[in-house]
Design an enzyme around this catalytic site. Structure first.
Site, short mmCIF file in Angstrom:
data_model
loop_
_atom_site.label_atom_id
_atom_site.label_comp_id
_atom_site.label_asym_id
_atom_site.label_seq_id
_atom_site.Cartn_x
_atom_site.Cartn_y
_atom_site.Cartn_z
N TYR A 309 0.24 35.23 8.74
CA TYR A 309 -0.17 35.28 7.33
C TYR A 309 -1.68 35.12 7.25
O TYR A 309 -2.25 34.16 7.76
CB TYR A 309 0.54 34.15 6.58
CG TYR A 309 0.30 34.08 5.08
CD1 TYR A 309 -0.28 35.12 4.37
CD2 TYR A 309 0.69 32.96 4.36
CE1 TYR A 309 -0.48 35.05 3.01
CE2 TYR A 309 0.50 32.87 2.99
CZ TYR A 309 -0.09 33.93 2.31
OH TYR A 309 -0.28 33.86 0.95
N CYS A 310 -2.34 36.10 6.58
CA CYS A 310 -3.78 36.06 6.33
C CYS A 310 -4.54 35.92 7.65
O CYS A 310 -4.35 36.72 8.56
CB CYS A 310 -4.10 34.93 5.35
SG CYS A 310 -5.82 34.87 4.80
N LEU A 311 -5.37 34.91 7.79
CA LEU A 311 -6.10 34.68 9.02
C LEU A 311 -5.15 34.48 10.20
O LEU A 311 -5.43 34.90 11.33
CB LEU A 311 -7.01 33.46 8.85
CG LEU A 311 -7.88 33.01 10.02
CD1 LEU A 311 -8.69 34.15 10.57
CD2 LEU A 311 -8.80 31.88 9.57
N GLY A 313 -2.41 36.05 10.49
CA GLY A 313 -1.98 37.39 10.83
C GLY A 313 -2.98 38.11 11.71
O GLY A 313 -2.61 38.85 12.63
N PHE A 337 1.30 39.46 6.96
CA PHE A 337 1.18 39.29 5.52
C PHE A 337 -0.31 39.24 5.16
O PHE A 337 -1.03 38.36 5.60
CB PHE A 337 1.83 37.97 5.05
CG PHE A 337 3.26 37.80 5.41
CD1 PHE A 337 4.11 38.89 5.55
CD2 PHE A 337 3.80 36.53 5.60
CE1 PHE A 337 5.45 38.72 5.88
CE2 PHE A 337 5.13 36.35 5.92
CZ PHE A 337 5.96 37.45 6.06
#
Length: 578
Positions: A309-311, A313, A337
């Site tokens: 998720y985000c960083l 990811g 994500f």
């Protein structure tokens, strides 16, 4: 006594000055801002044709507005002089359509429009500097919006009259309470109804591994059979992991467990000054790779669905690339994500990324050994100044409304720090130099390439993302030589991910691109894929099941014989670190 060499003394003096200065500039480099404004000012002054156009545009627009204003005083059905931009909700209430408030609102919008014209399209100005100047102009103009002042906001006046001034009195109380909290540095009492481990992050599970950087949580099964391959979720370490395990009704972890998945979650340590030298390699090795090793012993002989998720990811993408390079086939799939892998169009966050700004930020981090929560919040607050600053001032201080906290807001207030070395490497190697997309990012002694990844990929982007714009996330389709299922969902960076089934007004679009398919431009992609109502969690769960090898009995929690005993209940201890 050993003396510090003179060059180090000079460098230290500079850093101390910048660190102290940064506390008053919200971490923004004065040099970077000055360079941008000087670039715009010099080129504007040296463009007499553009200056003539600006003058002509000003006179023509304001002359027409003057005539419109006189008609607006007598014609309540008069069409607006300027239509607000999509998403601008400041003047949407019917009260702003009445005289004289309609003239105030339209005059402000005209001012915004003219300054946008004046700060863009100047020949010779660097794109980055133009974006910075235009953004700064919008920030200053936001201060002047008639919505922000009691005497020019009809909603504030109307409520004050209806309550006999009690709304203004309550607003003053709200202001004084916030000032008190800021001065004392105590916790915001609005979050007191939400407690981690009680009504947040409360899905049952156990901590089965811990090192200096992570705790690994394994969640208790709720079904008699589970998919053979477990899921490892790598959240961003800029915030606490439990955004994916909020309340019972919107916990992604609970949803996955109830759907018959074995779920592991990384909970990151909140760095302190002693962690200043932790870099991206530490987050990869002690984070993703150590977690994978633990899962391989707890659920032996099974591949893993890696989720980021985000960083987190971006880190998961790096891990998958390195594993593919080294012929490590322990992954079954990769899910991302709102995670960027190409940072050439990383949205308005790029306003704060240049050599001058990064050097300044490094000096600020050098002072403490980490980037603290207030410094991180400054940039995000500026990007959403209306939602995070002005709308709150209006509702709480002018209208006297008591803010209603929800679980997502409570999580958002529970932020973390970033180590000096890691954050510097992240901003320089990824944001500034785009090493990952360019095949230059090194893991160990060799670079990695996203094109080496062969496992199927499920990638989620959100329509209103100010952190990872969906067109930037979409670039993954050009960087990977494998099957990519791309989902574009409604909502923003966080709310679009916490999008449980049954959530009202949620929709998504989904398409699959194989390695053989031709490129579809980002702006064409939404036109070619049907919009469906509901939550994207459901097709993702189906996708995971379709890429699994069947079902089996749930594994035990931990594996003491292999060196991974249960170390305590979820949510663990790291999540409580301040």
């Amino acid at each position: 006594m050993t003396r510090m060499p003179l060059p180090d003394i000079k460098n230290s003096i500079d850093r101390v000055i910048h660190a102290v200065e940064g506390r008053y500039t919200q971490g923004l480099s004065p040099a970077s801002l000055t360079l941008a404004f000087m670039d715009w000012l010099i080129h504007t002054a040296h463009s007499p044709g553009k200056l003539s156009e600006m003058r002509e545009n000003f006179l023509r627009k304001y002359s027409a507005f003057g005539l419109w204003s006189m008609r607006a005083a007598f014609d309540p059905e008069l069409k607006p002089f300027i239509t607000p931009l999509p998403g601008d909700r400041r003047f949407s209430d019917a009260a702003w359509q009445r005289f004289p408030y309609n003239v105030m609102a339209q005059g402000f919008l005209l001012q915004e429009q003219w300054w946008h014209y004046a700060t863009t399209g100047i020949p010779g100005v660097a794109d980055h500097h133009e974006n910075v100047v235009s953004f700064a102009a919008r920030q200053w103009l936001d201060v002047l919006s008639p919505t922000n002042y009691p005497a020019t906001n009809p909603l504030v006046i109307e409520k004050a009259m209806n309550t006999g001034g009690q709304s203004l009195f309550q607003g003053m109380q709200n202001l004084l309470e916030d000032i008190q909290h800021n001065l004392l540095g105590d916790a915001d009492t609005q979050t007191s109804e939400f407690r981690v481990g009680e009504n947040l992050a409360c899905t049952p599970g156990k901590v089965v591994f811990r090192n200096r950087l992570i705790e690994l949580i394994q969640y208790s099964p709720t079904t008699d059979k589970v998919s053979a391959e477990p899921i490892l979720i790598t959240p961003a370490w800029i915030m606490k992991y439990y955004i994916l395990d909020l309340s019972e009704h919107n916990s992604m972890v609970k949803y996955l467990v109830d759907k018959g998945h074995t779920v592991f979650m990384i909970s990151w340590h909140n760095p302190t000054a002693r962690d200043r030298d932790m870099g991206m390699s530490d987050y990869l090795r002690r984070g993703v790779m150590d977690a994978l090793q633990a899962i391989n012993h707890i659920v032996p002989e099974q591949k893993v669905h890696l989720v980021g998720y985000c960083l987190g990811g971006t880190l998961a993408s790096i891990a998958a690339s390195a594993m593919a390079r080294d012929n490590d086939d322990r992954l079954k799939s990769l899910t991302l994500f709102t995670a960027q892998t190409d940072f050439t169009e990383a949205g308005e966050l790029m306003l704060f990324i240049d050599e001058s700004q990064l050097s300044y930020m490094e000096d600020i981090m050098w002072d403490k050994g980490y980037l603290d929560t207030q410094q991180m919040a400054g940039a995000f607050t500026l990007l959403r100044s209306y939602d995070l600053i002005w709308s709150r001032i209006i509702s709480e201080y002018l209208l006297g409304e008591t803010p209603r906290m929800n679980d997502l807001m409570a999580w958002n207030a529970d932020s973390t720090r970033m180590p000096y070395k890691m954050h510097s490497e992240y901003l320089r190697k990824l944001f500034l130099h785009n090493d990952l997309a360019s095949g230059r990012f090194r893991v160990g002694d060799r670079p990695v390439s996203l094109r080496d990844i062969r496992v199927p990929v499920f990638c989620v982007a959100t329509q209103k993302d100010h952190v990872a714009p969906w067109r930037s996330v979409y670039k993954i389709n050009d960087l990977m030589n494998t099957e990519v299922t791309f989902v574009l969902t409604s909502g923003g960076h966080n709310a679009g991910i916490v999008s449980e089934p049954g959530h009202p007004r949620r929709s998504y679009q989904m398409g699959v691109q194989t390695a053989e398919d031709k490129h579809i431009p980002a702006d064409d992609w939404p036109l070619r894929h049907e919009s469906k109502d509901g939550s994207w969690w459901e097709p993702w769960s189906d996708w995971l099941k379709s890429h699994s090898s069947g079902s089996t009995t749930p594994p035990s929690l931990g594996n003491a014989d292999a060196g991974y005993p249960v170390m305590g209940p979820a949510p663990g201890t790291f999540v409580f670190e301040n």
